[in-house]
Structure formats: structure tokens, C-alpha cells
Design a protein around this motif. Structure first.
Motif, PDB file in Angstrom:
ATOM      1  N   THR A  39      41.747  47.484  22.042  1.00 28.69           N
ATOM      2  CA  THR A  39      42.386  48.091  23.221  1.00 28.69           C
ATOM      3  C   THR A  39      42.178  47.273  24.492  1.00 28.69           C
ATOM      4  OG1 THR A  39      40.424  49.441  23.711  1.00 28.69           O
ATOM      5  CG2 THR A  39      42.057  50.403  22.247  1.00 28.69           C
ATOM      6  N   TYR A  40      41.770  46.022  24.348  1.00 28.01           N
ATOM      7  CA  TYR A  40      41.329  45.246  25.509  1.00 28.01           C
ATOM      8  C   TYR A  40      42.367  45.111  26.615  1.00 28.01           C
ATOM      9  CZ  TYR A  40      37.651  43.757  22.242  1.00 28.01           C
ATOM     10  OH  TYR A  40      36.613  43.728  21.354  1.00 28.01           O
ATOM     11  N   THR A  41      43.626  44.873  26.260  1.00 30.07           N
ATOM     12  CA  THR A  41      44.601  44.647  27.335  1.00 30.07           C
ATOM     13  C   THR A  41      44.805  45.930  28.138  1.00 30.07           C
ATOM     14  OG1 THR A  41      46.363  44.915  25.700  1.00 30.07           O
ATOM     15  CG2 THR A  41      45.801  42.673  26.313  1.00 30.07           C
ATOM     16  N   ARG A  42      44.709  47.076  27.484  1.00 30.68           N
ATOM     17  CA  ARG A  42      44.824  48.340  28.244  1.00 30.68           C
ATOM     18  C   ARG A  42      43.570  48.612  29.058  1.00 30.68           C
ATOM     19  NH1 ARG A  42      48.951  52.646  25.528  1.00 30.68           N
ATOM     20  NH2 ARG A  42      50.068  51.147  24.249  1.00 30.68           N
ATOM     21  N   ILE A  43      42.414  48.190  28.541  1.00 29.46           N
ATOM     22  CA  ILE A  43      41.183  48.364  29.317  1.00 29.46           C
ATOM     23  C   ILE A  43      41.295  47.579  30.630  1.00 29.46           C
ATOM     24  CG2 ILE A  43      38.730  47.684  29.392  1.00 29.46           C
ATOM     25  CD1 ILE A  43      38.570  48.518  26.413  1.00 29.46           C
ATOM     26  N   ARG A  44      41.767  46.345  30.536  1.00 28.84           N
ATOM     27  CA  ARG A  44      41.946  45.557  31.772  1.00 28.84           C
ATOM     28  C   ARG A  44      42.873  46.287  32.748  1.00 28.84           C
ATOM     29  NH1 ARG A  44      43.427  40.512  28.896  1.00 28.84           N
ATOM     30  NH2 ARG A  44      41.523  39.439  28.315  1.00 28.84           N
ATOM     31  N   LYS A  45      43.992  46.776  32.208  1.00 31.69           N
ATOM     32  CA  LYS A  45      44.964  47.449  33.077  1.00 31.69           C
ATOM     33  C   LYS A  45      44.359  48.691  33.712  1.00 31.69           C
ATOM     34  CE  LYS A  45      49.295  46.245  30.896  1.00 31.69           C
ATOM     35  NZ  LYS A  45      49.839  46.517  29.592  1.00 31.69           N
ATOM     36  N   ALA A  46      43.613  49.449  32.929  1.00 35.71           N
ATOM     37  CA  ALA A  46      43.043  50.698  33.447  1.00 35.71           C
ATOM     38  C   ALA A  46      42.035  50.406  34.558  1.00 35.71           C
ATOM     39  CB  ALA A  46      42.392  51.495  32.319  1.00 35.71           C
ATOM     40  N   ILE A  47      41.241  49.361  34.374  1.00 31.68           N
ATOM     41  CA  ILE A  47      40.262  49.019  35.416  1.00 31.68           C
ATOM     42  C   ILE A  47      40.993  48.590  36.693  1.00 31.68           C
ATOM     43  CG2 ILE A  47      38.439  47.371  36.056  1.00 31.68           C
ATOM     44  CD1 ILE A  47      37.499  47.510  33.106  1.00 31.68           C
ATOM     45  N   HIS A  48      42.026  47.782  36.543  1.00 31.24           N
ATOM     46  CA  HIS A  48      42.809  47.394  37.727  1.00 31.24           C
ATOM     47  C   HIS A  48      43.427  48.621  38.402  1.00 31.24           C
ATOM     48  CE1 HIS A  48      42.330  43.132  37.486  1.00 31.24           C
ATOM     49  NE2 HIS A  48      42.915  43.003  36.311  1.00 31.24           N
ATOM     50  N   ARG A  49      43.879  49.559  37.596  1.00 27.68           N
ATOM     51  CA  ARG A  49      44.510  50.748  38.188  1.00 27.68           C
ATOM     52  C   ARG A  49      43.507  51.532  39.038  1.00 27.68           C
ATOM     53  NH1 ARG A  49      48.514  55.115  35.561  1.00 27.68           N
ATOM     54  NH2 ARG A  49      49.750  53.220  35.500  1.00 27.68           N
ATOM     55  N   VAL A  50      42.299  51.686  38.528  1.00 26.19           N
ATOM     56  CA  VAL A  50      41.279  52.398  39.305  1.00 26.19           C
ATOM     57  C   VAL A  50      41.028  51.659  40.618  1.00 26.19           C
ATOM     58  CG1 VAL A  50      38.887  53.205  39.365  1.00 26.19           C
ATOM     59  CG2 VAL A  50      40.178  53.300  37.221  1.00 26.19           C
ATOM     60  N   ALA A  51      40.911  50.347  40.521  1.00 22.64           N
ATOM     61  CA  ALA A  51      40.635  49.548  41.715  1.00 22.64           C
ATOM     62  C   ALA A  51      41.762  49.718  42.741  1.00 22.64           C
ATOM     63  CB  ALA A  51      40.475  48.079  41.336  1.00 22.64           C
ATOM     64  N   GLU A  52      43.008  49.701  42.272  1.00 17.39           N
ATOM     65  CA  GLU A  52      44.146  49.849  43.192  1.00 17.39           C
ATOM     66  C   GLU A  52      44.172  51.249  43.800  1.00 17.39           C
ATOM     67  OE1 GLU A  52      47.437  48.837  40.690  1.00 17.39           O
ATOM     68  OE2 GLU A  52      46.611  46.807  40.476  1.00 17.39           O
TER      69      GLU A  52
END
Ligand code: FES
Ligand code: FES
Lengths: 152, 750
Positions: free
Chosen positions: A136-149
Motif C-alpha cells: 500500500t506504499y503509494t497510498r501511504i505516501r499520498k495519505a501523509i501528504h494529504r494530512v500535511a496539506e
């Protein structure tokens, strides 16, 4: 031997061999099963909890190291599962089998506390201790970026 | 072997899937009966409810309970299965509760492998929803005294247009109880789908993000003991001596039990060893360390992967048994190219290792909680292990922390049941990661020989493919020395290449470990060889690999391997409905190449590689972009995938499977290798059997789902096979170096 610490904001006293890994003390003695076993050797991150705010592999830390400290597990991250990281994880349907995700989330929370706007490189280095066999790594990256944004 | 029997994996499971070799009967969807009261789940039963069939129970508080009879292991079946039923039922998604079904033949086939949950159950699930819907309509019609034909169901209620009457499903329960339970009903038109084809959120999202999901490893019963089992390094070996007193001296240890000896063949039986039972997991593991077991390693004690490799390659280099023959693959060619492809054993290594909890009651009955992909085989295996009737065995299915084929095999469940009976206490058996990697059912090591003959114009005139690997059947029969049955249909005799002269052969290989199946099974190494070798031919001919691939696929046509003498059960489904369609294969190749911008200028040192493969009735194309970094390691920058899986239920979960398959495929391409020495497995944990981590994951995995109204194909497995050849072909494009052996770590690239 009784070992006292704070688990998810509540005082606990566990009758444990001081050498018992914190993971098994949490799961078998305190009865919280959200923290998972994946390798027992600090190789996979499934067992990640926060000890005094630091992400640690609970399989490789003796319960004695938590004495008089504060331990937070996935169950203690938020009251209703509404920590921003948990919310982002659900919005992006990150989890597949879900088994690694307690550890992923605990690592991601620690990363975002340290680095509120992480780059991909920050994410890769902070999260590379957490294996996801489902990939699930690519979604993990996206989710972390989403929280940051969302938080900026 | 003169007759190659046509046995599918599931057929095979039915025949051999239990210790005694008896039959597992799969009832088709026909009889309507009450859902099992013991099924686990969050639902609280209301006072009254009606169950139009085993998959649906409508409560008078308006909640629709849907029984998920397939195991959730990350593919999202607990979401997509209810989507199908709820759609036909016209149920309101917010009023649906999903209950995990126990293992019971009344549900029909529950073996969650072979990517079958949707492709083989789509109509069954639609029927379950549609018949329930018609029952609600009939109830309303009788209540109102109007013809059912004047009523329609919409949004959790039945409506009568002429009178303007409406009644919610909950209100109709009392009346519906007296209605006949319909066996068939008309399905909705595709354009009326409410949930099918929609990216519904995972129903377990909250559990997955709060630690609330209950997996096999999480079961806790009152008075339960925790077991850890020391097993012989070599499969089939036996205990010579051990220090029981030392183990019992460890604080927390309650009991030490010698497990039953392993059987030959292995089946799903207990594999021997010594169990330590304690008041917690850690004490059991500490006690186990003190056992100091001495072993007789037995018949497999000399298994050595290095010498075995030579044998396997030798076997693949000599003629074997012909499976498919078209024209004459031995005719003289202007130019001949040949190669051997080799791939090692693999371990499924699901993130949650095998774990099961069992309780044996005073009446001898046994209740189990386990992360099983196949609860009915688990039930049969427990019954055979304990010598009791399967009616006395209840298998509760937990969430699975990954499966990948490992959890189809209920040996770990048999261990828990046996220990529970012998110790007189409920017992949880938890495998350590080392247990999982060293004592599992391994994906076969394989060698494949390819030879192609080109004519003077560079057209491929002949094709010879010999495959050689220890067969899964060796786990169930001591005579099985050659791949057979369904294994030969996994990307082998269904070869899509448009070559006039073709021969496919299989060669002998002995098994020295329990051979099992891993996500995509033999498709993994067959696609690696087939697509790698085709890429080689492109370069021999000096053609663009994508154009050459399309040329090899040839014109759109439907392939029937039987026309060339091969048996082809087509993953258990009708070839007319699910043809081997080279047009669809070419389409995913074209599409994925376009997505990746095939032919664009690349920075120096970068390369694109392409591969396509049909498996489990679906077609997948993959393009990888790679380079080699300053440390000499392969970097997979970006991956594009395209799947044609026919009708798709939940596109978000299909994308997730393609993303996951890419990572799974990358792990086996870059790192995955299990080897044996002196009969024991050398690797033991993620340090020696590494997985791709986030820092190795591509920056993006793009996935595209082809629009299609063809019947559904599989999704969980088809994404994996093209990944390895796409990467290896990309590495060649980047460097001019060809790799024919997995993993790339062997070549220092990872
Ligand atoms: S279980 Fe602790 S890092 Fe794997
Ligand atoms: S979601 Fe299954 S291991 Fe990460």
C-alpha cells in the motif's frame, strides 16, 4: 514483577518479567491487540507504538523500558478514530488487509509531529521500517501528504 | 507421463483437501435456510427477521445482514461481495451489516483462492440479492392485495405506484416470513446498478485504522494457553530428544507436548515437533528455546538448493512430456535462439503469520477461530485430526492479515485443535516469522528452457518451451514427480504467441519441501520466462519490444489449447464465456504502452520494459521504467498497469490490487529467494527474506481498468505475473544486460 506505566492515558500495572518485550505485555497482559506482531526483530514495524512520544518497535523493547513512562498504541491515538492520519487513511482507502496499518499509522503520526510538511524523501526514510506485504506504499505516501496539506 | 489429468486447483482441493483424503462437498446455491446462529459479526439479532437465503437476513428493524462467506485478506471482498447482493436487493448501503460466515457447505464454495470470489460467484451473489428483493415485493403485494407485477423495490422499500403505497423492508419482515423463498429472480440491467462498478469505501476502514480489526492472531479465550512449536528444520524429520524439564523451568510455561509425527505425503497434517504451552506468547517462545531438540532430519535432510538447481536445469534441458504440439517445432530454422530461465522457491510471508485458536468442549466438539482462506477444508482437517465428525467442528473466520495462498492450508489450525484437546485448555498457536518462512508450503523453484527458430525474414517459426518444477501434487501424493493438472494451465499451454510450430513440455522434478501455491502460482515463473524470452527475440531481430510483442500476439483470435492436444480447463470456467482472447491481450499491451508514453525519449541509463499476461481469466499489461543508481542498484521509477478483468465490482479495490500486485511482484523480482541447506530453510525473517519497502516503491503506480461488460475475471492474482518480466526487460533496455534468474539481488542489483 509489577511494572507500572501509563498506557493510552491510563495507569497500568503489569505483572511481567521485565525482559518480556513490550509488544507481548501490551497484547497478552494488557489485552490490547491493535499492536501487531510481524517479525519480532525490529524488521517490519507492525508493532510500532509511541514511548514517551517516540515511535518504537515494541517487539524489541523490554517492558521494563516503559516503566514509569507513557505508552501510546493505535487504540490510544484518538477517542473515535478521528486523528487526522486515521481519517486520511480511510479517505484514501489505504489499507488492504489492514494488518500492518496500526504500525504504519503510528509511524506516520510520529513523522508528521516531527516534520509537518514531509517530502517524499522524508516519508521514505521515516516509513521504511514499516513493511506492507499488501503493497500500500503509494497510498501511504499520498495519505501523509494529504494530512500535511489539510493541516497547513 | 502418458495421461495428463485435467484437475483444477479447486477440484483437487475437493479430492485431497483433508487428512483422510475424503471429499468436500460444495452445495450449489439452491436451498434457502436460516443463517447460522453461530456466525460471528457485529450484528445484534432483532426479535424477528427473515432469511430469503443463506447470504441474506432481513431484520424487522430494517437492517439487512449480509453473510460474507469468502475470507477477507486484503482484496476487499467484505465490501465487494455485499455490494453485489445489496445492489440487486435494492438495499440502502447504510442499512447493511456484514457478518462473516462460518465454514459450512451450505454457503457453497468458500475456498478463497484462485481469484474466484467474484468471477465464480457473481451470478450467485446477484441471485441472492435478487431473490431476496422479489421476496420483499411478494410480501408487500400480499399485504396490499395487489399483483406483485405492479410493485417495485427501490431504496430499501417496496412501492406500489398506483396506490402510492410504500413499505420499508423492515416492515415487511413479518409478512415475508410466510412467503415462499424464491430460487431465481431476474437480474437488474447494468445501467441500473447502484453499487456494482462503484468505488465504495472499504467497510472495514474504521477497524483497519483503529486497531479494532480482529485477526487470527488476536483471538483471546478465557483460560487460554499460548503455544509455540519447534519443528524439524527439514520437512518430514522426527524428534530424537529434547529437554522437557528445561522448558518447563521457564517462568510461565505450563505444558510441553510432543506433536504427532508428520505424514508422508504431507497433506495439511501436523508436521511433528514439540510444543510449549504457556500463559503468554513470550514465555512459550522462551520455553521453546530451552527445548534443545535433537532431530533426525529424515528423507529430505540432504536437500540443498545449490545442487538441486543443477538437476532442475539439466532436467529442463532434456526432452520431457509433451503437453501441447502444433506443427513441428523441430524444423530447421535460419537462426535459433535459446535460453534458460530460473526462479527460486518463495514464501508467501503474509504480514500476519499463521495463527489459530481452538477450544475442545466437554462433548468433544471443537470450536476454532482462525485466519483461514478455506474454512471448509479447515473444518474437514480439524475433524480428521481429532477423529470427530465435522458437524462437531465450528470454524469462525477472522480477518486475515494477508493470505497469498499460505492460509489456504490449515495445518496450523490442526495444530491448535490437537493441542487444545491434549492440554484440556483453549490454545492459541502463533507461528513466529521464522516458523512461517522455514516451515510453510513453498512456491516451487523452477527452471524453464526456451528455444525459438527464426526464418530468414526474422519471423518466429518455431517455439519450444519446457517447464520444470516440483509439483504441488507432491504435497498430496508421494508419486507426483512431474507438474500436472491445473499447474500446466497457468500461463503454459494457453500460450498466446502466434507461432506456427509450437511444442510445450513438462519435465521431472523431485520435491523435498512441502510445495504449495502462492499468489498467481505457476503464472509467476511462466510469465517471467515467456515475456522475458519474447523480449530477447525482439532484440535478436532488432525490433521495438512493444511492436514485436504485438506481432507475437498476432491477430485477434480465440485460442483453444485443445486444438493442439492440450487439456485446458480454463480456471474452472467456460471457454466460450471466457475465451483466451488475443485481441484483449493486445489491447492491454497497446493501452499500457500508451499510458507509459512508450517510445518517448528517456534520460540516459533509463529503460522501459513491457510484459503482458492472461491469468485467472483477466488480461494485464505492465510497463516499468528503471535505471541503475550510483550504488549499482536497480531503481524502479514508475510502473504502469492495465487490467481487463471484464465486469468490475469495485474499481477502487481493483486499483488497490494492481498497486499491491506491483509491489508483490517487485519483491519477488528484486529480493525473494528461499533456499535450503541440509534440508532446512536458510532464510528466516525479513533480514534474509526481504520485502520491497516504501523507499524502493515506485514514485507512482498508474493503473487503468478497461471498460468491459464481459463476465468478471479474477483480480487478486493477475497483476503479479507481468511485473517481473516487465522489470527485467526494462533493465535490458536500460543497460543491454539480460537477466534470466530471479531475484535480481543475485546479480547484485538489489
Ligand atoms: S514485530 Fe516489531 S518490528 Fe516487526
Ligand atoms: S495492508 Fe496488508 S500488510 Fe499492509
Amino acid at each position: 514483577m509489577a511494572i507500572d506505566f501509563e498506557l493510552n492515558g491510563k495507569a497500568v500495572s503489569l505483572d511481567a518479567d521485565p525482559a518480556m518485550p513490550l509488544l507481548w505485555a501490551i497484547r497478552d497482559l494488557a489485552g490490547l491487540t491493535g499492536t501487531k506482531y510481524g517479525c519480532g526483530k525490529a524488521l517490519c514495524g507492525a508493532c510500532t507504538v509511541h514511548i514517551n512520544g517516540q515511535p518504537m518497535r515494541s517487539c524489541s523493547v523490554p517492558v521494563s523500558a516503559a516503566a514509569d513512562g507513557k505508552v501510546t498504541t493505535i487504540e490510544g491515538l484518538s477517542e473515535n478514530g478521528d486523528h487526522p492520519v486515521q481519517v486520511a487513511w480511510r479517505e484514501l482507502n489505504v489499507a488492504q488487509c489492514g494488518y500492518c496499518q496500526s504500525g504504519q499509522i503510528m509511524s506516520a503520526v510520529a513523522l508528521l509531529e516531527r516534520t509537518p510538511k514531509p517530502t517524499d524523501a522524508d516519508i521514505d526514510s521515516a516509513m521504511s521500517g514499516n513493511i506492507c506485504r499488501c503493497g500500500t506504499y503509494t497510498r501511504i505516501r499520498k495519505a501523509i501528504h494529504r494530512v500535511a496539506e489539510d493541516q497547513s | 507421463m502418458s495421461s495428463v489429468k485435467k484437475i483444477s486447483r479447486r477440484e483437487f482441493m475437493k479430492r485431497t483437501g483433508q487428512a483422510g483424503g475424503g471429499l468436500v462437498f460444495a452445495l450449489t446455491f439452491a436451498s434457502a435456510c436460516q443463517p447460522d446462529e453461530q456466525a460471528i459479526g457485529p450484528a445484534k439479532k432483532a426479535a424477528a427477521s427473515v432469511a430469503p437465503n443463506v447470504y441474506v437476513n432481513i431484520r424487522n428493524d430494517g437492517i439487512v445482514e449480509i453473510y460474507c462467506h469468502r475470507s477477507e485478506m486484503g482484496q476487499g471482498i467484505r465490501t465487494s461481495l455485499p455490494q453485489v447482493i445489496a445492489d440487486e436487493l435494492e438495499a440502502d448501503w447504510d442499512k447493511v451489516e456484514v457478518i462473516q460466515a462460518i465454514g459450512h457447505e451450505k454457503y457453497g464454495d468458500q475456498n478463497t483462492d484462485g481469484s474466484t470470489s467474484i468471477r465464480q460467484h457473481f451470478d450467485l451473489l446477484r441471485n441472492a440479492g435478487a431473490t431476496a428483493r422479489d421476496m420483499m415485493i411478494a410480501a408487500a403485494a400480499s399485504l396490499w392485495g395487489v399483483p406483485a407485477s405492479e410493485c417495485s423495490a427501490r431504496e430499501h422499500a417496496v412501492h406500489h405506484a398506483a396506490s402510492g403505497k410504500s413499505a420499508g423492508y423492515g416492515e415487511l419482515v413479518d409478512t415475508a416470513k410466510d412467503m415462499p423463498q424464491p430460487e431465481t429472480a431476474a437480474f437488474k440491467a447494468r445501467e441500473d446498478y447502484r453499487y456494482i462498478g462503484k468505488p465504495m469505501d472499504t467497510i472495514d476502514g474504521m477497524a483497519f485504522t483503529t486497531g479494532g480489526g480482529m485477526y487470527g492472531i488476536d483471538t483471546v479465550l478465557p483460560d487460554m494457553l499460548y503455544a509455540s512449536i519447534e519443528r524439524c528444520p527439514a520437512f518430514g524429520g522426527t524428534v530424537k530428544a529434547y529437554d522437557e524439564a528445561a522448558a518447563r523451568a521457564v517462568a510461565g510455561v505450563i505444558n510441553v507436548l510432543r506433536m504427532p509425527e508428520p505424514t508422508s505425503p504431507a497433506f495439511f497434517n501436523i508436521q511433528g515437533g514439540v510444543a510449549v504451552l504457556a500463559t503468554n506468547t513470550w514465555s512459550a517462545a522462551e520455553g521453546r528455546k530451552a527445548l534443545a531438540v535433537e532431530w533426525d532430519r529424515g528423507a529430505n535432510g540432504a536437500y540443498d538448493s545449490e545442487s538441486y538447481k543443477k538437476k532442475l536445469v539439466d532436467s529442463a534441458s532434456a526432452p520431457g512430456t509433451t503437453l501441447l504440439n502444433r506443427g513441428d517445432a523441430d524444423i530447421a530454422a535460419a537462426k535459433t535462439h535459446e535460453a534458460i530461465y530460473y526462479a527460486p522457491h518463495l514464501s508467501q510471508a503474509p504480514m500476519e503469520p499463521p495463527a489459530a485458536t481452538a477450544r475442545v468442549n466437554a462433548d468433544g466438539s471443537c470450536e476454532v477461530w482462525a485466519c483461514t482462506q478455506d474454512p471448509q477444508t479447515a473444518r474437514d482437517t480439524v475433524a480428521a485430526t481429532l477423529g470427530i465428525d465435522k458437524e462437531q467442528v465450528t470454524i469462525n473466520v477472522t480477518l486475515l492479515g494477508g493470505g497469498f495462498g499460505r492460509k489456504s492450508k490449515p495445518d496450523f489450525i490442526a495444530e491448535a485443535a490437537w493441542l487444545a484437546r491434549e492440554s484440556g485448555k483453549p490454545v492459541k498457536v502463533t507461528w513466529s516469522r521464522e516458523d512461517d518462512i522455514r516451515h510453510g508450503y513453498l512456491h516451487a523453484v523452477s527452471a524453464q528452457y526456451f528455444r525459438a527458430g527464426l526464418d530468414a525474414d526474422g519471423n518466429t517459426q518455431t517455439w519450444l518451451h519446457r517447464t520444470c518444477y516440483p509439483t504441488i501434487f507432491s504435497t498430496f501424493s508421494n508419486d507426483a514427480k512431474q507438474a500436472t493438472g491445473f499447474e500446466l494451465t497457468l500461463g503454459l499451454v494457453d500460450n498466446p504467441w502466434n507461432v506456427p510450430n509450437m511444442r510445450v513440455e513438462t519435465c521431472e522434478a523431485e520435491a523435498h519441501v512441502r510445495i504449495g501455491w502462492l499468489r498467481s502460482v505457476c503464472n509467476v515463473f511462466h510469465a517471467f520466462g515467456n515475456c522475458g524470452f519474447v523480449d530477447e527475440l525482439a532484440h535478436v531481430k532488432g525490433e521495438d519490444p512493444k511492436d514485436h510483442l504485438l506481432k507475437m500476439i498476432g491477430p485477434a483470435r480465440k485460442i483453444d489449447p485443445a486444438a493442439d492436444g492440450a487439456e485446458y480447463p480454463n480456471y474452472g470456467q467456460d471457454l466460450a464465456q471466457h475465451p483466451v482472447d488475443t485481441g484483449r491481450l493486445a489491447d492491454v499491451a497497446e493501452k499500457v504502452a500508451a499510458m507509459a508514453g512508450w517510445g518517448r525519449d528517456l534520460p540516459k541509463g533509463r529503460g522501459l520494459g513491457i510484459a503482458v499476461h492472461r491469468s485467472f481469466l483477466s488480461y494485464v499489461g505492465v510497463v516499468a521504467e528503471v535505471s541503475v543508481n550510483d550504488n549499482g542498484k536497480l531503481v524502479v521509477h514508475e510502473v504502469w498497469t492495465c487490467i481487463d478483468a471484464g465486469t468490475v465490482v469495485n474499481p477502487d479495490r481493483v486499483h488497490a490490487q494492481m498497486e499491491g500486485a506491483t509491489i508483490f511482484g517487485m519483491s519477488l523480482t528484486l529480493h525473494g529467494e528461499i533456499t535450503a541447506k541440509d534440508g532446512g530453510i536458510v532464510q528466516g525473517n525479513f533480514d534474509t527474506y526481504p520485502m520491497v519497502r516504501i523507499n524502493e516503491a515506485p514514485t507512482a503506480i498508474h493503473s487503468h481498468i478497461m471498460e468491459s461488460d464481459a463476465p468478471p475475471g479474477g483480480v487478486g492474482e493477475p497483476g503479479v505475473p507481468p511485473v517481473a518480466p516487465a522489470i527485467v526487460n526494462a533493465y535490458f533496455a536500460a543497460t543491454g544486460k539480460r537477466v534470466r534468474e530471479l531475484p535480481l539481488r543475485k546479480a547484485g542489483l538489489a
